[in-house]
Design a protein around this motif. Structure first.
Motif, short mmCIF file in Angstrom:
data_model
loop_
_atom_site.label_atom_id
_atom_site.label_comp_id
_atom_site.label_asym_id
_atom_site.label_seq_id
_atom_site.Cartn_x
_atom_site.Cartn_y
_atom_site.Cartn_z
N THR A 1 15.11 12.31 3.05
CA THR A 1 14.08 13.12 3.70
C THR A 1 13.38 12.41 4.85
OG1 THR A 1 12.43 12.38 2.09
CG2 THR A 1 13.64 14.40 1.57
N ALA A 2 13.57 11.10 4.96
CA ALA A 2 12.83 10.34 5.97
C ALA A 2 13.72 9.31 6.64
CB ALA A 2 11.62 9.66 5.34
N ARG A 3 13.31 8.92 7.85
CA ARG A 3 14.02 7.89 8.60
C ARG A 3 13.22 6.59 8.67
NH1 ARG A 3 17.15 9.26 12.72
NH2 ARG A 3 17.56 7.02 12.77
N ALA A 4 11.94 6.65 8.29
CA ALA A 4 11.10 5.45 8.36
C ALA A 4 9.99 5.56 7.33
CB ALA A 4 10.52 5.27 9.76
N ALA A 5 9.41 4.40 7.01
CA ALA A 5 8.33 4.36 6.02
C ALA A 5 7.25 3.40 6.48
CB ALA A 5 8.88 3.92 4.67
N VAL A 6 6.01 3.79 6.22
CA VAL A 6 4.86 2.92 6.44
C VAL A 6 4.40 2.45 5.07
CG1 VAL A 6 2.53 2.72 7.36
CG2 VAL A 6 4.17 4.24 8.46
N VAL A 7 4.38 1.13 4.85
CA VAL A 7 4.05 0.60 3.52
C VAL A 7 2.97 -0.46 3.64
CG1 VAL A 7 6.39 1.05 2.70
CG2 VAL A 7 5.81 -1.21 3.57
N SER A 8 2.18 -0.57 2.60
CA SER A 8 1.19 -1.63 2.52
C SER A 8 1.84 -2.92 2.04
CB SER A 8 0.07 -1.25 1.55
OG SER A 8 -0.69 -0.18 2.05
N ALA A 9 1.36 -4.03 2.54
CA ALA A 9 1.91 -5.32 2.13
C ALA A 9 1.67 -5.59 0.66
CB ALA A 9 1.30 -6.44 2.97
N ASP A 10 0.58 -5.04 0.10
CA ASP A 10 0.26 -5.29 -1.30
C ASP A 10 0.76 -4.19 -2.23
OD1 ASP A 10 -1.44 -3.34 -0.40
OD2 ASP A 10 -3.27 -4.20 -1.27
N LEU A 11 1.71 -3.38 -1.75
CA LEU A 11 2.28 -2.34 -2.60
C LEU A 11 3.00 -2.97 -3.77
CD1 LEU A 11 2.77 0.76 -2.85
CD2 LEU A 11 4.94 0.38 -1.64
N ARG A 12 2.63 -2.56 -4.98
CA ARG A 12 3.20 -3.17 -6.19
C ARG A 12 4.70 -2.95 -6.26
NH1 ARG A 12 3.85 -1.64 -11.66
NH2 ARG A 12 3.60 -3.37 -13.10
N ARG A 13 5.44 -4.04 -6.58
CA ARG A 13 6.89 -4.04 -6.76
C ARG A 13 7.65 -3.84 -5.45
NH1 ARG A 13 8.82 -0.46 -11.74
NH2 ARG A 13 10.76 -1.55 -11.20
N ARG B 1 19.03 3.94 5.03
CA ARG B 1 18.76 4.06 6.47
C ARG B 1 17.31 4.42 6.76
NH1 ARG B 1 23.57 6.49 5.36
NH2 ARG B 1 25.43 5.44 6.17
N VAL B 2 16.41 3.80 6.03
CA VAL B 2 14.98 4.00 6.24
C VAL B 2 14.39 2.71 6.79
CG1 VAL B 2 12.76 4.48 5.13
CG2 VAL B 2 14.81 5.73 4.42
N ALA B 3 13.90 2.75 8.01
CA ALA B 3 13.26 1.59 8.61
C ALA B 3 11.85 1.44 8.03
CB ALA B 3 13.19 1.76 10.13
N VAL B 4 11.35 0.21 8.02
CA VAL B 4 10.07 -0.08 7.37
C VAL B 4 9.11 -0.73 8.36
CG1 VAL B 4 8.92 -1.38 5.54
CG2 VAL B 4 11.14 -0.31 5.10
N VAL B 5 7.88 -0.23 8.35
CA VAL B 5 6.78 -0.85 9.08
C VAL B 5 5.71 -1.22 8.06
CG1 VAL B 5 4.90 -0.49 10.72
CG2 VAL B 5 7.21 0.34 11.25
N GLY B 6 5.31 -2.48 8.05
CA GLY B 6 4.32 -2.94 7.09
C GLY B 6 2.92 -2.95 7.68
N LEU B 7 1.94 -2.64 6.83
CA LEU B 7 0.53 -2.69 7.22
C LEU B 7 -0.16 -3.78 6.41
CD1 LEU B 7 -0.48 1.09 7.42
CD2 LEU B 7 0.32 -0.41 9.25
N VAL B 8 -0.93 -4.61 7.10
CA VAL B 8 -1.60 -5.72 6.43
C VAL B 8 -2.94 -5.96 7.11
CG1 VAL B 8 -0.53 -7.46 7.91
CG2 VAL B 8 -1.29 -8.11 5.62
N ALA B 9 -3.91 -6.43 6.33
CA ALA B 9 -5.22 -6.75 6.90
C ALA B 9 -5.06 -7.85 7.95
CB ALA B 9 -6.18 -7.19 5.79
#
Length: 418
Positions: free
Chosen positions: A49-61, A74-82
């Protein structure tokens, strides 16, 4: 066409604000699902359903295994961090997340980074082939371990038939350590390692499995690896292997590679005892990210600076070695192994066995130079029940002297020059 994305942000308020902002403006992305955890994130990715994901650095597991599955989908990842959270920034980099932004970045910056990440994944390394569709699955970017280590990795491999891989690996590591070079001996045989038993180590906890788990979580450093490796002498450490063959799924190839990169920083020389099998048939299964039993062996061979190919010095062993070298060249293109023929004796090859074996390897495998190791059953029989190395149990063993010569030739140039 708008890019479909999913979010997995631990701070609900931040996620709600980001989703609302992306929905109000024309940023070229559309949030199709908000995920609460890694399981839901992987489910959405697997559904296509998606081509990319925005994830938190502290996301469990969120670990290397999860990122590998996202890359396979085929899902690219962008991480968010303080902005001031250096630890989580380094963690994401170690896990292979190349695109990281401060959590308070503008929607325009986040959307732009998502588009860049997708474009980079499409144009980046080819990755592995999906046997069902014929497309290439983008590989997870290699982790950035920081400054590259200067240590040399030597992978000891050999075909089926017990040619003496472990004997050679243990002997080379021990002799290098006796030359004053800090050495790490790693048992990476996914079919059940025996280095712990050979060296009389009572604690059979699989150190490599623990190291792989830490690397998968992004928490493996030199201190952690040193703590898992048992010290047998001031210059020799041992990272023990799996004592049960059914635990092979714990040795993920990606993380075995990460362990060896960390080993480069810990020791000038790392000797890896590999499994015999080079087949990659597991990739043909319906699950393209399923564990590969031989992934650990292939990862070690690809990471190695020197591959030592060991064969038995009898007609059957030489035939297996000839075939095995062909399989090795297919599995690791460009490899130029050092060929050791072990257990050489005139009782099974009349005349001059060294000359006969060398001629056979030249004719059938195109190997111009081999090294031979004499068969010293008596010395090995003294060492094994005592849990000792040849140097300890039979210091004048001809096999021990031959292994010492090979070990000296394998030392890093900078070390030999001292």
């Amino acid at each position: 066409m708008s890019l479909p994305i999913v979010t997995a942000v631990t701070d609900a308020a931040v996620e709600a604000e980001l989703v609302a902002a992306l929905g109000r403006g024309d940023y070229g992305v559309t949030v199709v699902r908000r995920c609460v955890d890694v399981v839901e994130l992987l489910t959405a990715a697997g559904a296509g359903t998606a081509r990319a994901a925005v994830v938190s650095a502290d996301l469990r597991r969120l670990d290397r295994d999860a990122l590998t599955k996202l890359a396979a989908a085929r899902v690219a990842v962008v991480g968010l961090v303080a902005a001031d959270d250096q630890w989580h920034q380094q963690l994401l980099q170690h896990l292979g997340v190349r695109f990281v932004l401060p959590v308070d970045s503008s929607p325009d910056a986040i959307a732009g980074m998502l588009l860049t990440a997708v474009s980079s994944a499409a144009a980046g390394p080819a990755g592995v082939a999906d046997p069902l569709s014929g497309h290439r699955v983008p590989a997870v970017p290699q982790s950035d371990p920081g400054p590259a280590g200067a240590g040399r990795i030597v992978a000891v491999w050999g075909p089926t038939g017990a040619p003496g891989r472990t004997t050679v690996a243990v002997g080379l590591a021990d002799e290098a350590a006796r030359l004053g070079v800090a050495t790490l001996l790693v048992d990476a045989d996914p079919y059940g390692g025996v280095i712990a038993q050979v060296l009389g180590m009572i604690d059979e906890s699989p150190g490599i499995a623990a190291a792989v788990r830490l690397d998968n979580q992004g928490r493996l450093g030199m201190a952690e690896l040193a703590g898992l490796a048992r010290s047998l002498s001031p210059t020799l450490r041992v990272l023990t292997g799996l004592v049960r063959a059914d635990r092979w799924p714990e040795l993920r190839g990606e993380s075995v590679g990460g362990v060896l990169e960390c080993a480069r920083k810990l020791a000038p020389l790392t000797v890896v005892d590999c499994g015999f099998c080079l087949e990659a048939d597991e990739e043909i299964s319906f699950d393209t990210v399923a564990p590969r039993r031989n992934g650990a062996t292939l990862a070690a061979l690809e990471a190695a600076d020197v591959v030592v190919a060991v064969g038995a010095g009898d007609p059957v062993g030489v035939q297996r070695l000839v075939r095995g070298l062909s399989e090795l060249a297919d599995a690791v293109p460009g490899v130029e192994p050092m060929v050791l023929v072990n257990k050489v004796r005139s009782t099974v090859i009349p005349g001059n066995p060294e000359r006969e074996i060398a001629a056979a390897m030249q004719r059938f495998a195109g190997v111009a130079r081999i090294r031979t190791l004499p068969y010293d059953r008596a010395g090995l029989d003294r060492a094994l029940p005592r849990g000792q190395t040849l140097a300890e149990a039979a210091p004048k063993s001809p096999l021990r002297r031959a292994l010492a010569e090979v070990a000296e030739s394998l030392l890093p140039v900078a070390v030999r020059a001292r």
